[in-house]
Design a protein around this motif. Structure first.
Motif, PDB file in Angstrom:
ATOM      1  N   THR A  31       0.842  -1.202   0.000  1.00 12.82           N
ATOM      2  CA  THR A  31       0.000   0.000   0.000  1.00 12.82           C
ATOM      3  C   THR A  31       0.872   1.246   0.000  1.00 12.82           C
ATOM      4  O   THR A  31       1.808   1.358   0.798  1.00 12.82           O
ATOM      5  CB  THR A  31      -0.933   0.007   1.216  1.00 12.82           C
ATOM      6  N   TYR A  33       0.737   5.653  -0.395  1.00 12.48           N
ATOM      7  CA  TYR A  33      -0.111   6.837  -0.277  1.00 12.48           C
ATOM      8  C   TYR A  33       0.660   8.083  -0.695  1.00 12.48           C
ATOM      9  O   TYR A  33       1.865   8.187  -0.453  1.00 12.48           O
ATOM     10  CB  TYR A  33      -0.539   7.056   1.187  1.00 12.48           C
ATOM     11  N   TYR A  35       0.268  12.156   0.183  1.00 13.95           N
ATOM     12  CA  TYR A  35      -0.393  13.161   0.996  1.00 13.95           C
ATOM     13  C   TYR A  35       0.120  14.545   0.602  1.00 13.95           C
ATOM     14  O   TYR A  35       1.284  14.709   0.242  1.00 13.95           O
ATOM     15  CB  TYR A  35      -0.100  12.955   2.482  1.00 13.95           C
ATOM     16  N   GLY A  42      -2.349  19.641   8.874  1.00 15.17           N
ATOM     17  CA  GLY A  42      -2.025  18.224   8.841  1.00 15.17           C
ATOM     18  C   GLY A  42      -2.050  17.712   7.411  1.00 15.17           C
ATOM     19  O   GLY A  42      -2.627  18.331   6.520  1.00 15.17           O
ATOM     20  N   GLN A  48      -4.453   6.739  -2.772  1.00 13.98           N
ATOM     21  CA  GLN A  48      -3.968   5.515  -2.137  1.00 13.98           C
ATOM     22  C   GLN A  48      -3.942   4.406  -3.174  1.00 13.98           C
ATOM     23  O   GLN A  48      -4.917   4.197  -3.897  1.00 13.98           O
ATOM     24  CB  GLN A  48      -4.883   5.115  -0.980  1.00 13.98           C
ATOM     25  N   LEU A  91       4.014  14.354   0.598  1.00 16.52           N
ATOM     26  CA  LEU A  91       4.550  13.227   1.366  1.00 16.52           C
ATOM     27  C   LEU A  91       4.086  11.913   0.755  1.00 16.52           C
ATOM     28  O   LEU A  91       2.913  11.743   0.437  1.00 16.52           O
ATOM     29  CB  LEU A  91       4.046  13.287   2.812  1.00 16.52           C
ATOM     30  N   SER A  95       2.758   1.288   3.834  1.00 18.50           N
ATOM     31  CA  SER A  95       2.276   0.697   5.079  1.00 18.50           C
ATOM     32  C   SER A  95       2.426  -0.808   5.116  1.00 18.50           C
ATOM     33  O   SER A  95       2.431  -1.494   4.088  1.00 18.50           O
ATOM     34  CB  SER A  95       0.817   1.073   5.323  1.00 18.50           C
ATOM     35  N   SER A  96       2.566  -1.277   6.357  1.00 19.91           N
ATOM     36  CA  SER A  96       2.528  -2.702   6.654  1.00 19.91           C
ATOM     37  C   SER A  96       1.638  -2.854   7.880  1.00 19.91           C
ATOM     38  O   SER A  96       1.046  -1.881   8.340  1.00 19.91           O
ATOM     39  CB  SER A  96       3.928  -3.239   6.944  1.00 19.91           C
ATOM     40  N   PHE A 102       6.418   7.265   6.587  1.00 18.72           N
ATOM     41  CA  PHE A 102       6.471   8.382   5.659  1.00 18.72           C
ATOM     42  C   PHE A 102       7.887   8.627   5.160  1.00 18.72           C
ATOM     43  O   PHE A 102       8.865   8.413   5.880  1.00 18.72           O
ATOM     44  CB  PHE A 102       5.988   9.666   6.344  1.00 18.72           C
ATOM     45  N   GLY A 103       7.983   9.144   3.937  1.00 16.49           N
ATOM     46  CA  GLY A 103       9.224   9.697   3.445  1.00 16.49           C
ATOM     47  C   GLY A 103       9.401  11.118   3.971  1.00 16.49           C
ATOM     48  O   GLY A 103       8.541  11.638   4.696  1.00 16.49           O
TER      49      GLY A 103
ATOM     50  N   GLN B  33      -4.085   7.333  16.209  1.00 19.49           N
ATOM     51  CA  GLN B  33      -2.632   7.346  16.281  1.00 19.49           C
ATOM     52  C   GLN B  33      -2.148   8.755  16.556  1.00 19.49           C
ATOM     53  O   GLN B  33      -2.775   9.735  16.154  1.00 19.49           O
ATOM     54  CB  GLN B  33      -2.022   6.824  14.978  1.00 19.49           C
ATOM     55  N   TYR B  35       1.334  11.123  15.995  1.00 20.89           N
ATOM     56  CA  TYR B  35       2.589  11.255  15.256  1.00 20.89           C
ATOM     57  C   TYR B  35       3.314  12.513  15.690  1.00 20.89           C
ATOM     58  O   TYR B  35       2.695  13.490  16.114  1.00 20.89           O
ATOM     59  CB  TYR B  35       2.323  11.372  13.739  1.00 20.89           C
ATOM     60  N   GLY B  42       9.038  13.641   7.424  1.00 20.15           N
ATOM     61  CA  GLY B  42       7.684  13.136   7.463  1.00 20.15           C
ATOM     62  C   GLY B  42       7.270  12.804   8.890  1.00 20.15           C
ATOM     63  O   GLY B  42       8.121  12.682   9.780  1.00 20.15           O
ATOM     64  N   PRO B  43       5.973  12.646   9.130  1.00 20.96           N
ATOM     65  CA  PRO B  43       5.506  12.268  10.467  1.00 20.96           C
ATOM     66  C   PRO B  43       6.036  10.893  10.861  1.00 20.96           C
ATOM     67  O   PRO B  43       6.156   9.999  10.016  1.00 20.96           O
ATOM     68  CB  PRO B  43       3.980  12.241  10.309  1.00 20.96           C
ATOM     69  N   LEU B  45       5.356   7.756  13.639  1.00 22.79           N
ATOM     70  CA  LEU B  45       4.364   7.209  14.556  1.00 22.79           C
ATOM     71  C   LEU B  45       4.914   7.122  15.979  1.00 22.79           C
ATOM     72  O   LEU B  45       6.006   6.604  16.207  1.00 22.79           O
ATOM     73  CB  LEU B  45       3.936   5.814  14.083  1.00 22.79           C
ATOM     74  N   LEU B  88       0.653  15.436  15.665  1.00 18.58           N
ATOM     75  CA  LEU B  88      -0.536  15.174  14.863  1.00 18.58           C
ATOM     76  C   LEU B  88      -1.284  13.966  15.410  1.00 18.58           C
ATOM     77  O   LEU B  88      -0.666  12.944  15.725  1.00 18.58           O
ATOM     78  CB  LEU B  88      -0.146  14.867  13.414  1.00 18.58           C
ATOM     79  N   SER B  96      -5.112  -1.664   9.648  1.00 18.70           N
ATOM     80  CA  SER B  96      -3.868  -0.970   9.983  1.00 18.70           C
ATOM     81  C   SER B  96      -2.899  -0.945   8.818  1.00 18.70           C
ATOM     82  O   SER B  96      -2.072  -0.054   8.708  1.00 18.70           O
ATOM     83  CB  SER B  96      -3.212  -1.623  11.194  1.00 18.70           C
ATOM     84  N   ASN B  97      -2.953  -1.939   7.912  1.00 16.36           N
ATOM     85  CA  ASN B  97      -1.969  -1.946   6.832  1.00 16.36           C
ATOM     86  C   ASN B  97      -2.533  -1.586   5.479  1.00 16.36           C
ATOM     87  O   ASN B  97      -1.784  -1.466   4.521  1.00 16.36           O
ATOM     88  CB  ASN B  97      -1.275  -3.313   6.777  1.00 16.36           C
ATOM     89  N   THR B  98      -3.827  -1.384   5.359  1.00 13.85           N
ATOM     90  CA  THR B  98      -4.388  -0.956   4.078  1.00 13.85           C
ATOM     91  C   THR B  98      -5.305   0.242   4.209  1.00 13.85           C
ATOM     92  O   THR B  98      -5.792   0.765   3.218  1.00 13.85           O
ATOM     93  CB  THR B  98      -5.172  -2.096   3.402  1.00 13.85           C
ATOM     94  N   GLY B  99      -5.577   0.666   5.433  1.00 14.61           N
ATOM     95  CA  GLY B  99      -6.479   1.795   5.635  1.00 14.61           C
ATOM     96  C   GLY B  99      -5.786   3.110   5.384  1.00 14.61           C
ATOM     97  O   GLY B  99      -4.578   3.176   5.154  1.00 14.61           O
ATOM     98  N   LYS B 100      -6.551   4.182   5.419  1.00 11.88           N
ATOM     99  CA  LYS B 100      -5.983   5.514   5.230  1.00 11.88           C
ATOM    100  C   LYS B 100      -6.070   6.279   6.542  1.00 11.88           C
ATOM    101  O   LYS B 100      -6.874   5.982   7.409  1.00 11.88           O
ATOM    102  CB  LYS B 100      -6.733   6.259   4.131  1.00 11.88           C
ATOM    103  N   LEU B 101      -5.197   7.270   6.678  1.00 14.14           N
ATOM    104  CA  LEU B 101      -5.163   8.114   7.857  1.00 14.14           C
ATOM    105  C   LEU B 101      -5.826   9.443   7.568  1.00 14.14           C
ATOM    106  O   LEU B 101      -5.566  10.055   6.522  1.00 14.14           O
ATOM    107  CB  LEU B 101      -3.722   8.360   8.293  1.00 14.14           C
ATOM    108  N   PHE B 103      -5.889  13.055   9.251  1.00 14.71           N
ATOM    109  CA  PHE B 103      -5.127  13.801  10.239  1.00 14.71           C
ATOM    110  C   PHE B 103      -5.883  15.015  10.753  1.00 14.71           C
ATOM    111  O   PHE B 103      -6.673  15.635  10.032  1.00 14.71           O
ATOM    112  CB  PHE B 103      -3.817  14.298   9.627  1.00 14.71           C
ATOM    113  N   GLY B 104      -5.587  15.373  12.012  1.00  7.50           N
ATOM    114  CA  GLY B 104      -5.953  16.679  12.517  1.00  7.50           C
ATOM    115  C   GLY B 104      -4.978  17.718  11.978  1.00  7.50           C
ATOM    116  O   GLY B 104      -4.016  17.388  11.265  1.00  7.50           O
ATOM    117  N   GLN B 105      -5.195  18.980  12.337  1.00  6.64           N
ATOM    118  CA  GLN B 105      -4.345  20.053  11.805  1.00  6.64           C
ATOM    119  C   GLN B 105      -3.041  20.193  12.565  1.00  6.64           C
ATOM    120  O   GLN B 105      -2.151  20.907  12.137  1.00  6.64           O
ATOM    121  CB  GLN B 105      -5.096  21.388  11.779  1.00  6.64           C
TER     122      GLN B 105
END
Lengths: 111, 113
Positions: A31, A33, A35, A42, A48, A91, A95-96, A102-103, B33, B35, B42-43, B45, B88, B96-101, B103-105
């Motif tokens: 997967t 992404y 951003y 944020g 995706q 960005l 994911s795993s 992130f890069g 989560q 970050y 990058g952020p 975790l 964040l 957890s491994n295929t979902g999207k995040l 984010f707050g600001q």
């Protein structure tokens, strides 16, 4: 373990020009992404991929933004033509089961 | 789309002080989560919280998930200049491994020596 690689780190262009960003995810991560992070905000998901297929591109401005991941590994994000409001950090993440990694991002300035 | 609100937006404190930042939602989180993002990076975790009322500690950082899973807080004890960064919160939509995040600001923290 190598992290997510992105290039270039910085890019300055004039409005209406084109620009492309490259991302190499962590090996084995299916997967990927992209951003967009505007200064003081944020990250916002643009697109995706799961392997080389698009899972979600609902927030990608498709009139000017495009992205591909042809072989299910590297990905490119393109903006054509760029607008002033596209100035942001782009960005890439992969994911795993351990989470999202992130890069360092590409900082784009559109003048 | 769930809206995540973080407060305060900006915080500047002296080294050694304690602080708390907050993340609130209009609806129930599936999981959350936190970050930290340093300038030019990058952020990264810090923690994932899943269960209402859950408390997790990471050295001087304490993360709490509200009982109703609609809010979360991050408390830093004896802040150090190395804690400076953008904090964040993000909700995972999907697995957890295929979902999207989403984010707050973010809360920008500056710790002065």
């Amino acid at each position: 373990e190598a992290g997510v690689a992105q290039s270039p780190r910085y890019k300055i262009i004039e409005k209406r020009q084109s620009v492309a960003f490259w991302c190499n995810p962590i090996s084995g991560h299916a997967t990927l992404y992209w951003y967009q992070q505007i200064l003081g905000q944020g990250p916002k998901l643009l697109i995706q991929f799961q392997n080389n297929g698009v899972v979600d591109d609902s927030q990608l401005p498709k009139d000017r933004f495009s992205a591909e991941r042809l072989k299910g590994v590297d990905s490119t994000l393109k903006i054509q033509p760029a607008k002033l409001e596209d100035s942001a950090v782009y960005l890439c993440a992969s994911s795993s089961h351990k989470g999202l990694f992130f890069g360092s991002g590409t900082q784009l300035s559109v003048l | 789309t769930q809206l995540l609100e973080q407060s305060p937006q900006f915080l500047s404190i002296q080294e050694g002080e304690n602080l708390t930042v907050y993340c609130n939602s209009s609806s129930v989180f599936s999981s959350l989560q936190w970050y930290r993002q340093e300038p030019g990076e990058g952020p990264v975790l810090l923690v994932t919280v899943v269960t209402g009322g859950e408390v997790k500690k990471l050295k001087r950082l304490t993360f709490q998930f509200g009982d109703a899973r609609k809010d979360s807080s991050l408390h830093i004890t004896a802040a150090q200049p190395g804690d400076t960064g953008l904090y964040l919160c993000a909700e995972i939509s999907g697995s957890s491994n295929t979902g999207k995040l989403i984010f707050g600001q973010g809360t920008t923290l500056q710790v002065k020596p």
